[in-house]
Design a protein around this motif. Structure first.
Motif, PDB file in Angstrom:
ATOM      1  N   ARG A  72       0.843  -1.190   0.000  1.00  0.00           N
ATOM      2  CA  ARG A  72       0.000   0.000   0.000  1.00  0.00           C
ATOM      3  C   ARG A  72       0.874   1.235   0.000  1.00  0.00           C
ATOM      4  O   ARG A  72       2.010   1.222   0.488  1.00  0.00           O
ATOM      5  N   ASN A  74       0.146   4.897   1.353  1.00  0.00           N
ATOM      6  CA  ASN A  74      -0.807   5.748   2.050  1.00  0.00           C
ATOM      7  C   ASN A  74      -0.797   7.186   1.539  1.00  0.00           C
ATOM      8  O   ASN A  74      -1.755   7.926   1.767  1.00  0.00           O
ATOM      9  N   VAL A  79      -3.949   0.657  -2.599  1.00  0.00           N
ATOM     10  CA  VAL A  79      -3.423  -0.656  -2.246  1.00  0.00           C
ATOM     11  C   VAL A  79      -3.197  -1.424  -3.543  1.00  0.00           C
ATOM     12  O   VAL A  79      -3.944  -1.262  -4.507  1.00  0.00           O
ATOM     13  N   CYS A  96     -11.148  -5.399  -4.015  1.00  0.00           N
ATOM     14  CA  CYS A  96     -10.472  -4.868  -2.842  1.00  0.00           C
ATOM     15  C   CYS A  96     -11.526  -4.456  -1.828  1.00  0.00           C
ATOM     16  O   CYS A  96     -12.682  -4.196  -2.170  1.00  0.00           O
TER      17      CYS A  96
END
Length: 128
Positions: A72, A74, A79, A96
């Motif tokens: 991932r 952020n 992701v 997801c």
């Protein structure tokens, strides 16, 4: 409004690779455990992988361990699922999902019920 949008669908030969992405919006991304699930035609949805908020903890289904990598970013609210050494049995719609709170037990995190938000899915087809 929370949205999870998968991309990276494709048709690939056995042994090939694909990378799926899931872009999240409408939520505080780094507050969520993120997971990938898949569903083949006529079969139940199955857990693939999960990752905690920092990326420091991951968990994989036995069927993909050593071949798939979840990660991932952020800063991008995204992701990823890197899929290598693909097999025809990996053919499925991949979803997801976002799970609020801390990383649960691995058994719990592998359950769809642990996830609050879901993407629309993206098709992965692996030919033999």
């Amino acid at each position: 409004q929370v949205q999870l949008v998968e991309s990276g669908a494709g048709l690939v030969q056995a042994g090939g690779s694909l990378r799926l992405s899931c872009a999240a919006s409408g939520l505080t991304f780094n507050n969520y455990v993120m997971g990938w699930f898949r569903q083949a035609p006529g079969k139940e949805r199955l857990f693939v992988a999960a990752i905690n908020w920092s990326g420091g903890r991951t968990y994989y289904a036995d069927s993909v361990k050593g071949r798939f990598t979840i990660s991932r970013d952020n800063t991008k609210n995204t992701v990823y699922l890197q899929m290598n050494s693909l097999k025809p049995e990996d053919t499925a719609v991949y979803y997801c999902a976002a799970s609020g709170g801390a990383f649960r037990t691995t058994a719990q995190q592998a359950m769809g019920a642990a996830y609050r938000y879901w993407g629309q899915g993206t098709q992965v087809t692996v030919s033999s």
